[in-house]
Design an enzyme around this catalytic site. Structure first.
Site, PDB file in Angstrom:
ATOM      1  N   GLU A  37     -53.810 -27.955 -28.399  1.00 43.83           N
ATOM      2  CA  GLU A  37     -53.767 -29.165 -30.178  1.00 43.83           C
ATOM      3  C   GLU A  37     -55.232 -29.609 -30.769  1.00 43.83           C
ATOM      4  O   GLU A  37     -55.510 -29.929 -29.601  1.00 43.83           O
ATOM      5  CB  GLU A  37     -52.527 -29.538 -30.341  1.00 43.83           C
ATOM      6  CG  GLU A  37     -52.810 -30.804 -31.247  1.00 43.83           C
ATOM      7  CD  GLU A  37     -51.497 -31.805 -31.628  1.00 43.83           C
ATOM      8  OE1 GLU A  37     -50.566 -31.962 -30.057  1.00 43.83           O
ATOM      9  OE2 GLU A  37     -51.626 -32.127 -32.724  1.00 43.83           O
ATOM     10  N   ARG A 262     -50.450 -28.788 -13.987  1.00 41.64           N
ATOM     11  CA  ARG A 262     -51.316 -29.119 -14.254  1.00 41.64           C
ATOM     12  C   ARG A 262     -52.611 -29.153 -12.887  1.00 41.64           C
ATOM     13  O   ARG A 262     -52.473 -29.384 -12.303  1.00 41.64           O
ATOM     14  CB  ARG A 262     -51.356 -30.013 -15.254  1.00 41.64           C
ATOM     15  CG  ARG A 262     -50.588 -31.573 -14.655  1.00 41.64           C
ATOM     16  CD  ARG A 262     -50.025 -32.148 -15.854  1.00 41.64           C
ATOM     17  NE  ARG A 262     -51.415 -31.944 -16.703  1.00 41.64           N
ATOM     18  CZ  ARG A 262     -51.521 -32.754 -18.189  1.00 41.64           C
ATOM     19  NH1 ARG A 262     -51.175 -31.981 -18.834  1.00 41.64           N
ATOM     20  NH2 ARG A 262     -52.887 -32.877 -18.408  1.00 41.64           N
ATOM     21  N   LYS A 272     -55.969 -36.139 -23.356  1.00 44.69           N
ATOM     22  CA  LYS A 272     -56.356 -36.597 -24.179  1.00 44.69           C
ATOM     23  C   LYS A 272     -56.210 -38.154 -24.874  1.00 44.69           C
ATOM     24  O   LYS A 272     -56.858 -38.763 -25.641  1.00 44.69           O
ATOM     25  CB  LYS A 272     -56.052 -35.764 -25.232  1.00 44.69           C
ATOM     26  CG  LYS A 272     -56.531 -34.430 -25.252  1.00 44.69           C
ATOM     27  CD  LYS A 272     -56.446 -33.533 -26.152  1.00 44.69           C
ATOM     28  CE  LYS A 272     -55.775 -32.369 -25.971  1.00 44.69           C
ATOM     29  NZ  LYS A 272     -55.299 -31.408 -26.970  1.00 44.69           N
TER      30      LYS A 272
HETATM   31  P1  ATP Z   1     -53.613 -33.625 -23.258  1.00 46.81           P
HETATM   32  O1  ATP Z   1     -52.279 -33.517 -21.655  1.00 46.81           O
HETATM   33  O2  ATP Z   1     -54.783 -34.050 -22.277  1.00 46.81           O
HETATM   34  O3  ATP Z   1     -53.177 -34.276 -23.810  1.00 46.81           O
HETATM   35  P2  ATP Z   1     -52.285 -31.076 -23.709  1.00 46.81           P
HETATM   36  O4  ATP Z   1     -51.505 -30.486 -22.765  1.00 46.81           O
HETATM   37  O5  ATP Z   1     -51.505 -31.862 -24.401  1.00 46.81           O
HETATM   38  O6  ATP Z   1     -53.215 -32.057 -23.142  1.00 46.81           O
HETATM   39  P3  ATP Z   1     -53.215 -28.888 -25.353  1.00 46.81           P
HETATM   40  O7  ATP Z   1     -54.033 -28.643 -26.401  1.00 46.81           O
HETATM   41  O8  ATP Z   1     -51.512 -29.045 -25.805  1.00 46.81           O
HETATM   42  O9  ATP Z   1     -53.265 -30.361 -24.454  1.00 46.81           O
HETATM   43  O10 ATP Z   1     -53.407 -27.504 -24.353  1.00 46.81           O
HETATM   44  C1  ATP Z   1     -53.541 -26.882 -24.296  1.00 46.81           C
HETATM   45  C2  ATP Z   1     -53.230 -26.008 -22.899  1.00 46.81           C
HETATM   46  O11 ATP Z   1     -54.594 -26.293 -22.428  1.00 46.81           O
HETATM   47  C3  ATP Z   1     -52.056 -25.983 -22.697  1.00 46.81           C
HETATM   48  O12 ATP Z   1     -51.368 -24.512 -22.310  1.00 46.81           O
HETATM   49  C4  ATP Z   1     -51.744 -26.758 -22.001  1.00 46.81           C
HETATM   50  O13 ATP Z   1     -51.034 -26.580 -21.329  1.00 46.81           O
HETATM   51  C5  ATP Z   1     -53.282 -26.594 -20.554  1.00 46.81           C
HETATM   52  N1  ATP Z   1     -54.015 -27.365 -20.339  1.00 46.81           N
HETATM   53  C6  ATP Z   1     -53.547 -28.222 -20.687  1.00 46.81           C
HETATM   54  N2  ATP Z   1     -54.491 -29.889 -19.850  1.00 46.81           N
HETATM   55  C7  ATP Z   1     -54.233 -28.623 -18.226  1.00 46.81           C
HETATM   56  C8  ATP Z   1     -54.144 -29.155 -17.656  1.00 46.81           C
HETATM   57  N3  ATP Z   1     -54.791 -30.765 -16.944  1.00 46.81           N
HETATM   58  N4  ATP Z   1     -54.135 -28.337 -16.515  1.00 46.81           N
HETATM   59  C9  ATP Z   1     -53.964 -27.109 -16.966  1.00 46.81           C
HETATM   60  N5  ATP Z   1     -54.030 -26.920 -17.448  1.00 46.81           N
HETATM   61  C10 ATP Z   1     -53.841 -27.819 -19.181  1.00 46.81           C
HETATM   62 MG    MG Z   2     -50.060 -32.130 -25.422  1.00 50.39          MG
END
Ligand code: ATP
Ligand code: MG
Length: 561
Positions: A37, A262, A272
Site C-alpha cells: 500500500e 513477518r 510503517k
Molecule cells: P506495515 O505493517 O509495516 O505497515 P504492511 O503489511 O501494512 O506493513 P503492506 O504495504 O500492506 O504493508 O505490505 C506489502 C506486502 O509486504 C504484504 O504482502 C505484506 O504481507 C508484506 N510485508 C509487510 N511487512 C512485512 C514483514 N515485516 N515481513 C514480511 N513481509 C512483510
Molecule cells: Mg498494512
C-alpha cells in the site's frame, strides 16, 4: 557443521508451489505479486516479501506483478508510490510491464459489489463504526445482526448507487457482506466492503466517493490478475476464509492465499505506522535516515542490495512469529562489503606526525591495494610526504605491554608506505599530545625492510596537505532495547529510543582519492569500518561519510555451531 555451508532445503511455500506445479494446478503456471500500500516507505520486511514473491516467480518459470494497493486515498501519496518502485528496482527486481494498481479495478470491483447485492449477499448498513463494533460481539460472544441487514435488494442497490453518487457524508453508510454474525471468525461477521470517503484519488481523481476495503479489494485484485499464489503475512490467516468466500460467491478465479511469518528485527520498529511517528515527531531526519530499517535508509547507510538479498535468504521462511537478531543482518553486510568494498585510508581523530629525516620538499605517491579480496580492483596512488596525520589512538606516551602501535622508541609500519620510529612527541599547555616526531627507514618502502626485521603494528595515515577534511556520522542502534515495542502498560516504544544513536565527528581526515568516490557506494576505511559518502556532502560542500557498519563481527563468534 558451519551454518554457512548447510545444504538448503525448500521452504514450506516453495515445497507447496513445486508440488502444485508438478500436479498441474493452474496449468503449471506460477504467478505471484508484491502488493504494497503506498502509505509509507518500504522496509526490510517488505524486502523479504519482495525476495519471496519475485524469487518464487523466477524459480518456477512464472511472473510477479508489482501491485500498488491504492484503495485508501486518505493515507496514500504519490511520493510513496514512486519510492516503492525505486526500491524494488534498486533491490534488483523487475516487474516489466506488470505494474498494476488496485484502482485499475475499481469499476470491476463495483460491478461485483452490485452482483453480491443482487444475490442477497451484501447490504447497505447505516450503523456508524462505533455502533457496528458494539454489535460485532467478541471472540467469546456472538455478534448481533445489524437492523439494516434485511433491506431488499432494490433498496440496497438504490442506496449503494447514492453512496457512490456522493449523496451521503463520510462514515454514514457502508456496504457489508452478508455472511454470518455468529461466526467464530470475527472477519466473517458481515465485514465492510465499501466505505464512503469524499477524497480525490491520485489515479481516479474525483470519480469515486466510495472505496473498497482491503479485504475486498485485495483478493479480487489477485483474482483479476490471475495470481496463483497470494503470499501474505500471518496476520491475514484469519482473513483467509473471507478471501475464499469472495472468490467462491463471485464465482471467479480463486488464488491460493498462503501465510508466512513477518520479519521482525531486534533494535528497530518495522511497521510503517510506527516509522511514520519517528519521522513526524522528529526522532529521525526522515524515512531515509540511515538509522531507519527502510530500504531507502539502508541504502543511504551504505547497504548493498546483495547484502539485503543474502540476509533475506538466510532468514528463510517461518510459520511462526520470530525476531531476527540485527547482528545477522550486519554479518551479511560485512561479508558482502569485505568482497566488494574498496579500501581507503582515513583517521578519525587526527594527530600530527612529522618525519624528521624525510627530505623537506619531497613528495611521493605510494601504491596501495584497493581490495585484498579482489585482485581485479587494482591499486591506486596515495600521496605521501614527511608531514602526516595518524589516529591519536595509535600513539601512547606510556603504553601498556602488548601495545604494538606507536610509542616513544617504538617502530611501526605505516600501511603501504614505510617503517617509522618514534623519536619524540610534543604536548600543548594543557598537556595534550599534539605532535609525534619520527624518523623513517627509506629502505622499507612498501612496508618491508631489507634486513627482514619485523614490526608488529601497522597503522593508517593520511598526508597532511592533500587529506580531505571530513565529517563522519557514526550510527548506533536506533533503540536501546532489543525489543523496543515490549513496553510496560501506559508507556510506548518512543521511550526506548537510544539518545546516542548518532555521533558526529567533525575533524576527521581522509585520503585524497575519496574526492572521486560516489554517493552511497560503500568503501572500507582500513582498521575502522565501512563507510559511504552521504548525499548531504553536496549541500554542505564538505565530505560527509556515514558509517555503514564497524569492522568487528560479533555474530559469527556467537553463532558458530
Ligand atoms: P506495515 O505493517 O509495516 O505497515 P504492511 O503489511 O501494512 O506493513 P503492506 O504495504 O500492506 O504493508 O505490505 C506489502 C506486502 O509486504 C504484504 O504482502 C505484506 O504481507 C508484506 N510485508 C509487510 N511487512 C512485512 C514483514 N515485516 N515481513 C514480511 N513481509 C512483510
Ligand atoms: Mg498494512
Amino acid at each position: 557443521m558451519n551454518q554457512e555451508n548447510k545444504e538448503k532445503s525448500l521452504d514450506f511455500i516453495r515445497a507447496r508451489v513445486k508440488e502444485e506445479q508438478e500436479a498441474g494446478k493452474n496449468e503449471g503456471k506460477v504467478h505471484t505479486r508484491f502488493p504494497p500500500e503506498p502509505n509509507g516507505y518500504l522496509h526490510l520486511g517488505h524486502a523479504k516479501s519482495i525476495c519471496l514473491n519475485f524469487g518464487i516467480a523466477s524459480e518456477f518459470g512464472g511472473l510477479c506483478n508489482l501491485r500498488l494497493d491504492d484503495t485508501n486515498p486518505v493515507a496514500e501519496k504519490i511520493e510513496y508510490a514512486e519510492a516503492i518502485k525505486e526500491d524494488v528496482k534498486w533491490l534488483g527486481f523487475n516487474w516489466d510491464d506488470r505494474l498494476c494498481h488496485a484502482s485499475d479495478y475499481f469499476d470491476q470491483l463495483f460491478d461485483w459489489a452490485i452482483q453480491l447485492i443482487k444475490s442477497g449477499k451484501a447490504y447497505v448498513c447505516d450503523l456508524d463504526f462505533g455502533e457496528m463494533k458494539k454489535l460485532r460481539g467478541t471472540l467469546v460472544t456472538p455478534g448481533q445482526p445489524s437492523p439494516f441487514r434485511d433491506r431488499s435488494v432494490e433498496e440496497n442497490i438504490n442506496l449503494f448507487l447514492k453512496m457512490q453518487n456522493g449523496e451521503f457524508p463520510d462514515g454514514t453508510k457502508t456496504l457489508r457482506a452478508k455472511i454470518d454474525m455468529t461466526s467464530p471468525n470475527m472477519n466473517m461477521r458481515d465485514p465492510v466492503i465499501y466505505r464512503i470517503i469524499h477524497k480525490e484519488h491520485p489515479k481516479t481523481a474525483d470519480k469515486w466517493k466510495i472505496y473498497p476495503s482491503y479485504d475486498y479489494a485485495h483478493g479480487q485484485s489477485d483474482s483479476i490478475e490471475g495470481i496463483t499464489h497470494s503470499l501474505c503475512t500471518l496476520e491475514f490467516e484469519q482473513h483467509r476464509p473471507l478471501y475464499d468466500w469472495f472468490c467462491e460467491n463471485l464465482k471467479i478465479h480463486h488464488p491460493q492465499q498462503i501465510e508466512f511469518a513477518r520479519l521482525n528485527l531486534t533494535y528497530v520498529v518495522m511497521s510503517k505506522r510506527k516509522m511514520l511517528r519517528l519521522v513526524e515527531e522528529g526522532y529521525v531526519e526522515g524515512w531515509n535516515d540511515p538509522r531507519m530499517p527502510t530500504i531507502q535508509g539502508m541504502r543511504r547507510r551504505g547497504f548493498t542490495p546483495q547484502a539485503i538479498l543474502e540476509f533475506c535468504d538466510r532468514v528463510g521462511l517461518a510459520k511462526r512469529e520470530n525476531t531476527i537478531e540485527v547482528e545477522l543482518l550486519e554479518h551479511c553486510l560485512r561479508q558482502d562489503l569485505n568482497k566488494r568494498a574498496q579500501r581507503r585510508l582515513g583517521v578519525m581523530n587526527p594527530l600530527k606526525l612529522t618525519i624528521e629525516n624525510y627530505p623537506e620538499n619531497k613528495r611521493e605517491e605510494i601504491d596501495a591495494v584497493n581490495n585484498p579480496e579482489d585482485e581485479s580492483a587494482g591499486t591506486r596512488k596515495v600521496p605521501f610526504s614527511g608531514k602526516l596525520f595518524i589516529d591519536s589512538s595509535d600513539f601512547m606516551e606510556a603504553p601498556p605491554k602488548k601495545y604494538f602501535r606507536l610509542a616513544p622508541g617504538k617502530e611501526v609500519r605505516l600501511k603501504y608506505a614505510y617503517y617509522v620510529r618514534c623519536k619524540d612527541f610534543i604536548k600543548n599547555d594543557k598537556g595534550n599530545i599534539i605532535e609525534v616526531i619520527c624518523t623513517y627507514d627509506p629502505e622499507s618502502k612498501g612496508g618491508n625492510t631489507e634486513d627482514g626485521r619485523k614490526v608488529k603494528g601497522t597503522i593508517q595515515w593520511v598526508e597532511s596537505e592533500t587529506a580531505i577534511p571530513t565529517k563522519v556520522r557514526l550510527y548506533d542502534r536506533l533503540f536501546s532495547l532489543p525489543y523496543p515495542e515490549d513496553t510496560e502498560e501506559g508507556k510506548d516504544f518512543i521511550e526506548n529510543i537510544n539518545p546516542n544513536s548518532l555521533q558526529v565527528l567533525d575533524t576527521c581526515l581522509t585520503e585524497s582519492n575519496l574526492n572521486k568516490i560516489e554517493t552511497e557506494i560503500p568503501f572500507q576505511l582500513e582498521r575502522i569500518g565501512y563507510f559511504c559518502k552521504d548525499r548531504d556532502s553536496l549541500l554542505q560542500d564538505k565530505l560527509i561519510l556515514n558509517r555503514t557498519v564497524a569492522l568487528r563481527d560479533s555474530w559469527v563468534k556467537v553463532n558458530k555451531s
